[in-house]
Enzyme design. Structure first.
Site, short mmCIF file in Angstrom:
data_model
loop_
_atom_site.label_atom_id
_atom_site.label_comp_id
_atom_site.label_asym_id
_atom_site.label_seq_id
_atom_site.Cartn_x
_atom_site.Cartn_y
_atom_site.Cartn_z
N CYS A 1 10.70 -9.55 -16.93
CA CYS A 1 11.72 -10.42 -16.36
C CYS A 1 11.64 -11.86 -16.85
O CYS A 1 12.46 -12.69 -16.45
CB CYS A 1 11.64 -10.37 -14.83
SG CYS A 1 12.04 -8.74 -14.17
N HIS B 1 12.98 -19.10 -9.97
CA HIS B 1 13.08 -17.65 -10.18
C HIS B 1 13.78 -17.04 -8.97
O HIS B 1 14.70 -16.25 -9.11
CB HIS B 1 11.70 -17.05 -10.38
CG HIS B 1 11.72 -15.59 -10.67
ND1 HIS B 1 12.24 -15.08 -11.85
CD2 HIS B 1 11.32 -14.51 -9.94
CE1 HIS B 1 12.14 -13.75 -11.83
NE2 HIS B 1 11.60 -13.39 -10.69
N GLU C 1 6.22 -19.04 -5.72
CA GLU C 1 6.71 -20.15 -6.53
C GLU C 1 6.86 -21.44 -5.73
O GLU C 1 6.75 -22.53 -6.29
CB GLU C 1 7.97 -19.80 -7.30
CG GLU C 1 9.21 -19.56 -6.54
CD GLU C 1 10.41 -19.35 -7.50
OE1 GLU C 1 10.49 -20.04 -8.53
OE2 GLU C 1 11.22 -18.47 -7.21
N LYS D 1 20.21 -16.30 -8.48
CA LYS D 1 20.14 -14.86 -8.20
C LYS D 1 20.80 -14.54 -6.87
O LYS D 1 21.19 -13.39 -6.63
CB LYS D 1 18.70 -14.37 -8.21
CG LYS D 1 18.03 -14.38 -9.58
CD LYS D 1 16.62 -13.81 -9.51
CE LYS D 1 15.93 -13.82 -10.86
NZ LYS D 1 15.54 -15.17 -11.31
N HIS E 1 19.65 -10.05 -9.92
CA HIS E 1 18.52 -10.13 -10.84
C HIS E 1 18.74 -9.16 -11.98
O HIS E 1 18.54 -7.96 -11.84
CB HIS E 1 17.23 -9.80 -10.09
CG HIS E 1 15.98 -10.07 -10.86
ND1 HIS E 1 15.96 -10.37 -12.20
CD2 HIS E 1 14.67 -10.06 -10.47
CE1 HIS E 1 14.72 -10.55 -12.60
NE2 HIS E 1 13.92 -10.37 -11.58
N PHE F 1 7.11 -8.82 -13.73
CA PHE F 1 6.11 -7.77 -13.58
C PHE F 1 5.16 -7.79 -14.78
O PHE F 1 5.57 -8.02 -15.92
CB PHE F 1 6.78 -6.40 -13.50
CG PHE F 1 7.45 -6.12 -12.18
CD1 PHE F 1 7.35 -7.00 -11.12
CD2 PHE F 1 8.19 -4.96 -12.01
CE1 PHE F 1 7.97 -6.73 -9.90
CE2 PHE F 1 8.81 -4.68 -10.80
CZ PHE F 1 8.71 -5.56 -9.75
#
Length: 425
Positions: A169, A309, A320, A341, A346, A405
C-alpha cells in the site's frame, strides 16, 4: 548541484470522477464515492461496499484493441498518463525518448484479469487442472505486473528506465519517490510516475474478509469510511490511478511550464515486526517523516498540512497519530491533517499516488480536503483532522504519508514552487 524534481502534469482516475478536475471537485466538496459493490455480486462477503470508478474505456479514449489487451488497472494507468502529459505540455518539447522514464506502482497487478481468466479456465473452480487453451492471448501479460509499466511506456514513448514498484500500500508513494531519484541522479529528464490498482474482485474481498480489515458497515455505504472516528470499523476498498509528470526543475522553468509543486524529500522505513500489525508508538513512520524533512533541512514547524494514510482501522489511525506527534512534536497539534480515503476508499497501491496528486492540487489551490464522515472523533486521535468540510489554508510545505502491509512506512514532502531554497543533505 543536485537536480530537483517538480510536478508539471497531473492525471487522475478515481472513484467519483474520471479526470483531474472531477476528482478535485469531489475531494474539495467532501462528497463520498463509497457504495455497494456493483462490479460483482458481493452478497457472500462480510464487507459488501467499495469505492468504484465509473469508467467507460471507450469514452476515455481507449481503442477496442487496447480494451481487449489491457487489464482494468492498465487502462486506468494509460488514461491517467495521457491526461498528465497533456496537462504538462511536455509532448511538444524535444525530450529524447531515452531521457524519458516510467515509474509505476501497483500492489496487486492485474487482479481482475487474472481472476476472470481463472474462472473460465477452471470452469468456475470445478477443475483442478485448468485448460490453458481457453485463455485470452494476453494472459501472460496479466501474470507479469511489469506489463502495467510497459503499457504506459508504450503510450508515452518512453525509452529510458522503466520500472514497476510493488511495495504493497506504499507503492504509489514509493514509485513517485523512485521517479524523483531518477531525476536527481540525472538518469532521466522526464519521468511519468504514479500508480494504479483495480483490485475489486471476489478474491480480494475474500482476502480482506479473512483478516477482518474491511468495514462490515453495509447498510450505510456512503458513511462507511470513517478515518479517525470513534466508530470506525475498518477500511473501504477502492480502485483508481494517478500519474504525474516529473521534470527537472530548471528545464521546466526554461520552457515556462506550470509547476504544481516540488518534491523535496522522500524516505521509507520498515517495521520488521508483523505482516499486518503496527507498533502503537509509530516509531518507523516517524523516522521516515524525520528523514524526509532532514533531506532538505526543514524544521517540523515548516509543515503546513499532512495528508494522512488514514485508512480507518483502529490500529492504523492511532499509529500514525503517534507518529505525527513523535516526529513533529507540539507542532503536530497546529497542523491540519486529513484523509481522502474517507471519500475515495483505499485503492491499495494506487492510493499513495492519488494522495500525492491531491497534495499537488491542494498546494496549487491552497485548499485542504476534509476528512469526510468524521463526526465522533476518537479521543486517542486528538489532532486537527479537518472534519467534514474543506478548509482554505496557506500552505508552503505539505507532508504525505503511507503505511502498508509488510511494515512499509513512507513519507514524502512537497513544497510550493520557490518556497524551499535548499541543497540536499
Amino acid at each position: 548541484m543536485t537536480k530537483r524534481a517538480v510536478i508539471t502534469g497531473v492525471g487522475i482516475v478515481a472513484p467519483g470522477g474520471v479526470g483531474r478536475e472531477a476528482a478535485w471537485d469531489l475531494l474539495s466538496s467532501g462528497r463520498t464515492a463509497t457504495r455497494r459493490i456493483s462490479l460483482f455480486d458481493p452478497a457472500p462477503f462480510r464487507s459488501r461496499v467499495a469505492a468504484e470508478v465509473d469508467f467507460d474505456p471507450a469514452a476515455a479514449g481507449l481503442t477496442p484493441r487496447q480494451v481487449r489487451r489491457m487489464d482494468r488497472a492498465a487502462q486506468f494507468a494509460v488514461v491517467c498518463a495521457r491526461e498528465a502529459v497533456e496537462d504538462s505540455g511536455i509532448a511538444g518539447e524535444p525530450v529524447p525518448p531515452e531521457r524519458t522514464a516510467v515509474a509505476l506502482g501497483s500492489a496487486v497487478g492485474c487482479t481482475m484479469g487474472l481472476e476472470e481468466e481463472y474462472v473460465v479456465l477452471s470452469d468456475s473452480g470445478r477443475r483442478w487442472l485448468v485448460d490453458h487453451s481457453y485463455g485470452v492471448p494476453h494472459l501472460y501479460g496479466y501474470m507479469v505486473p511489469s506489463t502495467l509499466a510497459v503499457e504506459v511506456a508504450h503510450e508515452v514513448g518512453a525509452e529510458g528506465p522503466v520500472a514497476l514498484i510493488s511495495t504493497g500500500c506504499t507503492s504509489g508513494l514509493d514509485s513517485i519517490g523512485h521517479g524523483v531519484q531518477l531525476i536527481e541522479e540525472g538518469s532521466a529528464d522526464v519521468v511519468i510516475a504514479g500508480a494504479t490498482d483495480a483490485p475489486l474482485s471476489p478474491i480480494t474481498a475474500a482476502c480482506f474478509d479473512a483478516i477482518r480489515a474491511t468495514t462490515p458497515n453495509n447498510d450505510d455505504p456512503e458513511h462507511a469510511s470513517r478515518p479517525f472516528d470513534r466508530d470506525r470499523d475498518g477500511f473501504v476498498l477502492g480502485e483508481g490511478a494517478a500519474v504525474l509528470v516529473l521534470e527537472e526543475k530548471a528545464a521546466a522553468e526554461r520552457r515556462g511550464a506550470r509547476i504544481y509543486g516540488e518534491i523535496v524529500g522522500f524516505a521509507g522505513r520498515s517495521n520488521a515486526f508483523h505482516m499486518t500489525g503496527l507498533k502503537p508508538d509509530g516509531r518507523e513512520m516517524a523516522e521516515a517523516i524525520s528523514s524526509a524533512l532532514d533531506q532538505v533541512k526543514l524544521d517540523p514547524t515548516a509543515v503546513d498540512y499532512i495528508n494522512a494514510h488514514g485508512s480507518g482501522t483502529k490500529q492504523n489511525d492511532r499509529h500514525e497519530t503517534a507518529a505525527f506527534k513523535r516526529s513533529l512534536g507540539e507542532h503536530a497539534r497546529q497542523i491540519p491533517v486529513s484523509s481522502i480515503k474517507s471519500m475515495v476508499g483505499h485503492s491499495l497501491g494506487a492510493i499513495g499516488s492519488i494522495e500525492v496528486a491531491a497534495c499537488a492540487l491542494a498546494l496549487d489551490r491552497q485548499v485542504v480536503p476534509p476528512t469526510a464522515n468524521l463526526k465522533n472523533p476518537d479521543p486517542d486521535c486528538d489532532l486537527d483532522y479537518v472534519p467534514l468540510v474543506a478548509r482554505e489554508h496557506r500552505m508552503d510545505v505539505v507532508l504525505s504519508v503511507g503505511s502498508g502491509f509488510g511494515g512499509f512506512q513512507s513519507a514524502m514532502v512537497l513544497a510550493r514552487p520557490g518556497a524551499v531554497p535548499y541543497e540536499r543533505s
